[in-house]
Design an enzyme around this catalytic site. Structure first.
Site, PDB file in Angstrom:
ATOM      1  N   GLN A   1       0.820  -1.217   0.000  1.00 52.25           N
ATOM      2  CA  GLN A   1       0.000   0.000   0.000  1.00 52.25           C
ATOM      3  C   GLN A   1       0.857   1.272   0.000  1.00 52.25           C
ATOM      4  O   GLN A   1       0.315   2.379   0.036  1.00 52.25           O
ATOM      5  CB  GLN A   1      -0.900   0.018   1.245  1.00 52.25           C
ATOM      6  CG  GLN A   1      -1.909  -1.112   1.325  1.00 52.25           C
ATOM      7  CD  GLN A   1      -3.125  -0.898   0.411  1.00 52.25           C
ATOM      8  OE1 GLN A   1      -3.351   0.194  -0.108  1.00 52.25           O
ATOM      9  NE2 GLN A   1      -3.913  -1.947   0.235  1.00 52.25           N
TER      10      GLN A   1
ATOM     11  N   CYS B   1      -9.756  -8.417   0.838  1.00 50.39           N
ATOM     12  CA  CYS B   1      -9.384  -9.827   0.808  1.00 50.39           C
ATOM     13  C   CYS B   1     -10.146 -10.632   1.849  1.00 50.39           C
ATOM     14  O   CYS B   1     -10.281 -11.835   1.712  1.00 50.39           O
ATOM     15  CB  CYS B   1      -7.891  -9.965   1.068  1.00 50.39           C
ATOM     16  SG  CYS B   1      -6.926  -8.690   0.283  1.00 50.39           S
TER      17      CYS B   1
ATOM     18  N   SER C   1       2.777  -4.823  -5.010  1.00 50.90           N
ATOM     19  CA  SER C   1       1.683  -5.399  -5.799  1.00 50.90           C
ATOM     20  C   SER C   1       1.330  -4.446  -6.937  1.00 50.90           C
ATOM     21  O   SER C   1       1.121  -3.258  -6.698  1.00 50.90           O
ATOM     22  CB  SER C   1       0.461  -5.583  -4.888  1.00 50.90           C
ATOM     23  OG  SER C   1      -0.676  -5.939  -5.645  1.00 50.90           O
TER      24      SER C   1
HETATM   25  N1  PMP Z   1      -0.566  -6.767   1.529  1.00 47.79           N
HETATM   26  C1  PMP Z   1      -1.369  -5.705   1.658  1.00 47.79           C
HETATM   27  C2  PMP Z   1      -1.029  -4.646   2.659  1.00 47.79           C
HETATM   28  C3  PMP Z   1      -2.502  -5.586   0.859  1.00 47.79           C
HETATM   29  O1  PMP Z   1      -3.302  -4.532   0.994  1.00 47.79           O
HETATM   30  C4  PMP Z   1      -2.802  -6.608  -0.066  1.00 47.79           C
HETATM   31  C5  PMP Z   1      -4.055  -6.560  -0.899  1.00 47.79           C
HETATM   32  N2  PMP Z   1      -5.228  -6.441  -0.149  1.00 47.79           N
HETATM   33  C6  PMP Z   1      -1.915  -7.689  -0.180  1.00 47.79           C
HETATM   34  C7  PMP Z   1      -0.814  -7.730   0.631  1.00 47.79           C
HETATM   35  C8  PMP Z   1      -2.157  -8.776  -1.183  1.00 47.79           C
HETATM   36  O2  PMP Z   1      -1.872  -8.261  -2.453  1.00 47.79           O
HETATM   37  P1  PMP Z   1      -2.241  -9.022  -3.810  1.00 47.79           P
HETATM   38  O3  PMP Z   1      -3.673  -8.709  -4.090  1.00 47.79           O
HETATM   39  O4  PMP Z   1      -1.314  -8.426  -4.830  1.00 47.79           O
HETATM   40  O5  PMP Z   1      -1.987 -10.464  -3.609  1.00 47.79           O
END
Ligand code: PMP
Length: 392
Positions: A185, A334, A205
């Protein structure tokens, strides 16, 4: 930003693909299709050159060297690779403790649990204060020569807390532990041109920084590279760290997205985010409903993040009633859908009722003043409607 009828205030879940990123990716879905690992012909060489350029662009964003960048499928894979990769190689050694902050993303917490269950590590949570800042004195007390690794995110995905990574890094390094930082982030929130110098392993990401979905990157400091076991084995691509054919269009997209956030221009965009976010929060706090900001009050918050508690209401009901006109989320995207309270809100001391009443709004570079005004009006209408239906 409006997508059809929907005002989109969920940029911490995912950002739309930047137009320039899309344009620069387009040729790779057509004419430029060579496998970057085909070393016998010019089409392969061209693709290899373009993925190397992308790695260099990502490296520049964080102050690393291109050979310290490995592309993955996203920050989830990267976080798994960081923890499992380190843990599997160090299992059975003296350093058997792993420290993670209490507000890490589940893609850090879950592999840490695997290391505990399958590799006999002891995993301990570093407490945070009400703002979500890591308690430095607690971290100090927990650190010793038995700690293998410490995982602390740069910017929280739910409440937007920005950690003081330089300070945290100094303490961790005194004890010789490896510092992994989930910076998924961070690129939108803060300048990160020297983040690599403060960390040993770092996660990024693509789809959180206006790049494509399905790609991420891991930075592994050169001195640490022999301490990481790969997650994926095969043809030995990317120096054996992550086998599999590199997705050239996605690499190019992530590289361009990184380039767009490198340097001066991003600072002005962040100031605009902060101005609009502050206006949004002020308007809702002054609306006559009991609305409070969850997490940090001042500069230690992601400039686009507004985590707001609508006391006495259900966040799910509010968001449901706002559909399809406004997109925001409860907890992190997520974990939405899993009916359990957010571990982040719990860690900062929110009670169950306030957690259930908290919504994360996250603005984007395309959010306009008009979007903010409309959003405030829509939210006020929904609160009015829900409070009437409750009192009937
Ligand atoms: N770490 C953080 C702080 C996130 O906000 C996210 C996504 N919600 C992720 C990891 C996972 O990222 P990705 O969707 O690329 O797998």
């Amino acid at each position: 930003m409006k997508t059809g009828k929907t005002i989109y205030l969920d940029h911490q879940a995912t950002t739309p693909l930047d137009r320039q990123v899309l344009a620069e990716m387009a040729p790779y879905h057509g004419g430029s299709f060579g496998n970057p690992h085909s070393s016998d012909h010019s089409l392969g060489w061209e693709s290899a050159r373009d993925t190397e350029k992308a790695a260099a662009q990502v490296a520049r964003l964080i102050g690393a060297d291109p050979d310290e960048i490995i592309f993955t499928s996203g920050a989830t894979e990267t976080n798994n690779m960081a923890l499992l990769g380190l843990g599997r190689k160090a299992a059975g050694g003296r350093r058997h403790r792993i420290l993670v902050s209490a507000i890490e993303h589940k893609s850090v917490l879950a592999p840490a649990r695997v290391l505990e269950k399958q590799y006999a590590f002891t995993v301990e949570q570093i407490p945070v204060d009400r703002q979500g800042c890591v308690e430095l004195s607690a971290l100090n007390d927990m650190l010793d020569e038995d700690v293998l690794a410490v995982s602390i995110m740069a910017v929280n995905n739910e409440i937007g807390t920005i950690q003081n990574i330089a300070k945290i890094s100094d303490r961790i390094r005194c004890h010789g532990a490896v510092f992994h930082c989930d910076a998924a982030q961070a690129p939108i929130a803060i300048p990160i041109a020297s983040l690599a110098t403060h960390t040993d392993i770092l996660s990024l990401s693509g789809h959180k920084m206006y790049g494509p979905m399905g790609i991420g990157a891991i930075f592994i400091a050169r001195l640490l590279q022999d301490r990481i076991e790969p997650l994926i084995y095969g043809g030995g691509q990317q120096s054996g760290f992550r086998s599999g054919t590199l997705p050239v269009p996605l690499c190019v997209g992530m590289g361009v997205a990184a380039e767009l956030l490198t340097g001066e221009g991003a600072g002005e965009k962040r100031r605009e985010l902060r101005r609009r976010r502050d206006h949004f929060v002020r308007r809702l706090r002054g609306s006559g409903w009991q609305v409070s900001l969850v997490g940090p009050e001042g500069g230690a918050r992601h400039p686009a993040n507004a985590s707001l508690c609508f006391h006495g209401f259900s966040a799910h009901e509010i968001l449901g009633a706002l559909q399809p006109r406004l997109a925001a989320s409860t907890g992190s995207a997520c974990t939405s859908g899993i009916p359990e309270p957010s571990h982040v809100l719990r860690a900062i001391g929110l009670n169950g009722e306030d957690s259930e009443a908290t919504i994360r709004f996250s603005l984007g570079f395309g959010t306009t003043d008009e979007d903010i005004e409309q959003s405030v009006i829509l939210i006020e209408e929904v609160l009015e409607k829900l409070s009437k239906s409750k009192s009937v």
